[in-house]
Design a protein around this motif. Sequence first.
Motif, short mmCIF file in Angstrom:
data_model
loop_
_atom_site.label_atom_id
_atom_site.label_comp_id
_atom_site.label_asym_id
_atom_site.label_seq_id
_atom_site.Cartn_x
_atom_site.Cartn_y
_atom_site.Cartn_z
N PRO A 77 0.80 -1.24 0.00
CA PRO A 77 0.00 0.00 0.00
C PRO A 77 0.83 1.28 0.00
CG PRO A 77 -0.98 -1.61 1.47
CD PRO A 77 0.31 -2.20 1.01
N LEU A 78 1.84 1.36 0.87
CA LEU A 78 2.67 2.58 0.90
C LEU A 78 3.60 2.65 -0.30
CD1 LEU A 78 3.63 3.06 4.67
CD2 LEU A 78 1.78 4.09 3.36
N GLY A 79 4.07 1.48 -0.76
CA GLY A 79 4.89 1.47 -1.97
C GLY A 79 4.10 1.95 -3.17
N GLY A 80 2.82 1.58 -3.25
CA GLY A 80 1.97 2.04 -4.34
C GLY A 80 1.52 3.48 -4.18
N PRO B 193 -12.33 -4.93 -4.04
CA PRO B 193 -13.23 -4.28 -3.07
C PRO B 193 -12.46 -3.38 -2.12
CG PRO B 193 -12.74 -6.51 -2.37
CD PRO B 193 -12.08 -6.33 -3.71
N GLY B 194 -13.18 -2.49 -1.45
CA GLY B 194 -12.61 -1.70 -0.36
C GLY B 194 -11.60 -0.67 -0.79
N PHE B 195 -10.58 -0.50 0.07
CA PHE B 195 -9.62 0.58 -0.09
C PHE B 195 -8.80 0.47 -1.38
CE2 PHE B 195 -9.81 -0.21 4.61
CZ PHE B 195 -10.71 0.82 4.87
N HIS B 196 -8.43 -0.75 -1.74
CA HIS B 196 -7.59 -0.92 -2.93
C HIS B 196 -8.36 -0.56 -4.20
CE1 HIS B 196 -3.92 -2.43 -4.84
NE2 HIS B 196 -4.71 -2.94 -5.79
N GLY B 197 -9.65 -0.80 -4.21
CA GLY B 197 -10.47 -0.41 -5.36
C GLY B 197 -10.45 1.10 -5.56
N LEU B 198 -10.53 1.86 -4.47
CA LEU B 198 -10.45 3.32 -4.59
C LEU B 198 -9.06 3.74 -5.08
CD1 LEU B 198 -11.65 6.13 -4.23
CD2 LEU B 198 -10.92 6.07 -1.82
N SER B 199 -8.02 3.05 -4.62
CA SER B 199 -6.67 3.35 -5.09
C SER B 199 -6.55 3.14 -6.59
CB SER B 199 -5.63 2.48 -4.36
OG SER B 199 -5.61 2.75 -2.97
N GLN B 200 -7.21 2.09 -7.10
CA GLN B 200 -7.20 1.85 -8.54
C GLN B 200 -7.82 3.02 -9.31
OE1 GLN B 200 -9.30 -1.94 -8.78
NE2 GLN B 200 -7.40 -2.97 -9.37
N VAL B 201 -8.92 3.52 -8.81
CA VAL B 201 -9.61 4.63 -9.47
C VAL B 201 -8.76 5.89 -9.43
CG1 VAL B 201 -11.63 6.13 -9.41
CG2 VAL B 201 -11.88 3.67 -8.99
N LEU B 202 -8.22 6.21 -8.25
CA LEU B 202 -7.36 7.39 -8.12
C LEU B 202 -6.14 7.29 -9.02
CD1 LEU B 202 -7.41 7.86 -4.22
CD2 LEU B 202 -8.41 9.41 -5.92
N TYR B 203 -5.58 6.10 -9.11
CA TYR B 203 -4.39 5.90 -9.95
C TYR B 203 -4.71 6.12 -11.43
CZ TYR B 203 0.26 4.04 -10.98
OH TYR B 203 1.57 3.91 -11.37
N GLU B 204 -5.86 5.62 -11.87
CA GLU B 204 -6.23 5.75 -13.28
C GLU B 204 -6.32 7.22 -13.69
OE1 GLU B 204 -7.80 4.30 -17.12
OE2 GLU B 204 -6.55 3.49 -15.50
N TYR B 205 -6.99 8.03 -12.88
CA TYR B 205 -7.18 9.42 -13.27
C TYR B 205 -5.97 10.29 -12.94
CZ TYR B 205 -11.96 8.17 -14.34
OH TYR B 205 -13.07 7.59 -14.90
N SER B 206 -5.19 9.90 -11.94
CA SER B 206 -3.94 10.61 -11.69
C SER B 206 -2.99 10.38 -12.86
CB SER B 206 -3.29 10.12 -10.39
OG SER B 206 -4.10 10.40 -9.28
N GLY C 236 -7.68 5.52 0.63
CA GLY C 236 -7.13 4.53 -0.29
C GLY C 236 -5.92 3.81 0.29
N PRO C 237 -4.71 4.15 -0.15
CA PRO C 237 -3.53 3.39 0.26
C PRO C 237 -3.21 3.48 1.75
CG PRO C 237 -2.91 5.34 -1.02
CD PRO C 237 -4.39 5.19 -1.15
N ILE C 238 -3.46 4.62 2.37
CA ILE C 238 -3.14 4.73 3.81
C ILE C 238 -4.05 3.82 4.63
CG2 ILE C 238 -3.11 6.30 5.79
CD1 ILE C 238 -2.30 8.54 3.90
N ALA C 239 -5.34 3.83 4.34
CA ALA C 239 -6.27 2.94 5.06
C ALA C 239 -5.95 1.48 4.79
CB ALA C 239 -7.70 3.26 4.64
#
Length: 607
Positions: A404-407, A495-508, A597-600
Amino acid sequence: MLQLALTIIIFLIIVIPVGRYMYHIATWNHTLADPVFDRLDGVIYKIGGVNPHQGMNWKQYALALVGTNAVMVAIGYLILRIQSVGIFNPNNIGNMEPTLAFNTIISFMTNTNLQHYSGESGLSYLSQMLVIIFMMFVSAASGYAACIAFIRGLTGKTKDDVGNFFADLTRITTRLLLPFSIVGGLLLVWQGVPQNFDSNVVLNTLEGTFQTIAMGPIAALEIIKHLGTNGGGFLGANSSTPLENPTIISDLIELYSMMLFPGACVITFGKMVRGRRKKDDKDDDDKNSPKGGASGGQLSTTSSAGTSHGPRLNDHSLTAAIYGWEGRTIFLAMGIIFLVGLSVCYWAELQGNPALAKIGLSQSMGSMEGKEVRFGIAQSAMFTTTTTSFTTGTVNNMHDTLTPLGGMIPLLHMMLNVVFGGKGVGLMNMIMYAILAVFICGLMIGRTPEYLGKKIEGREMKLTALCIIIHPFLILFFSALAVSTSGGLEGITNPGFHGLSQVLYEYSSSAANNGSGFEGLADNTYFWNITAGLAMFFGRYLSIVIQLAIAGSLMRKRFVNETVGTLRTDTLSFAVILVFVVYIFAALTFFPALALGPIAEHLTLWA
């Protein structure tokens, strides 16, 4: 740690001469290869009907850039839609679907190279060459041209001449991207990267199954994708595959290729600012000279073609190239942020996965999930941090499998979009933060803020604020849209926090024109193709136009003399201020999203 240190030291050694060479290209100074390149450029100017010595104001420059890119988008889209024709299509690849073609052509024209397709099965060799490789050259050259015009605007003394876009586009392509690509491509072929037009090879494996080995002009694409900070892979798995990146030597070639020109842009900026100051000093000496002539120092404004384009300074100090005036401050601020991110990413991957440790699996080697054994954790962390700091997008490991922190580090660096960046973007964005920093410091000391000898007033601050706000707005707006609509939710596979990280990563990745992805996302749908395409388009062109407008505004201002109350922007203290301004802005803007996302995810994993 020794690997990482040596990698960075070698980069610092090679980036200095390249920065000096790029400075000579930007200022039309003489180079040893001019007799060859002048003839080649002359043919291109004649065919295109271009007068390379006809200057443009910032509006004309921006219009030429956007208009030229628009024509290339139309042609590229047509090729993708009819690629099933039998020309250079030995694998019988079909036509690309309309929304996917829209996303792909916007992606490669904006230098993003986000791929919602797999290259070996989605593109013919014709498309790989005429669309992908061609766009990798012209999109990178367009970005570097905009960066050079931006620097000219900040450092020039004319009121309405930032150069000629068509001349800059040509010179950057012929004198920078092409020769480096030829040499780098041959080095990759030497290491085993294929370069041919053969059809894919189907083999019968020892297990009794069949395996398809991709063929094609891979080396030609591979080198420009890194030199142009493009990032799109010939194959779906990108530079993690042995066909694109077979050895540790090829890995280093690709690593330095994507670091080289963005780092050199900062050196070029420093030298151009320093050159302007030397010219100002000489002009002052000339005025005070009894004969009004030159007083010492050699300075020439004549190019090899005999036309005046800018100062040529007699300065051979390598130290001055990287530690000269404002260039030193910008380079140092970027370097600090890069090293902080690299350290966190490397440390996080060394910690391994506690969930695996609980079931008795050793984590002494750290987290090797999604990484190639031939690269290991150190070079994987270096590649990950570099590709998202220099906005390249190429990968030698799967970012979706990072801890999570590496990503979070590649995600954060794309959100910042100032850590060197690709095609000059990082430099231009960092200067926006420099203007913001001098404005804040100016308010604190009760003086009108100044940058590079020009007063920063209401118009410049409004444009700067707009430019800085656009990037996080695109990321957060489209992310919110994705998690609140059925079309967006259908693409989230975790599901959950990693799914949000995927979305944030795509648009970032889209807004930063990076192109890498958390590849677990099911993104080849109407919703994701269109929304990511819009994020890439606005993230690219709105920022460039606004930044050129700021440069054009500052060009028309008079230089003001430095006083004891002037805030120096070429010092170590200002570099530290700049780093804090960037991090504070990121914390205020992105921390809530990162916390969900990644912190949680990290806190849950290590609970």
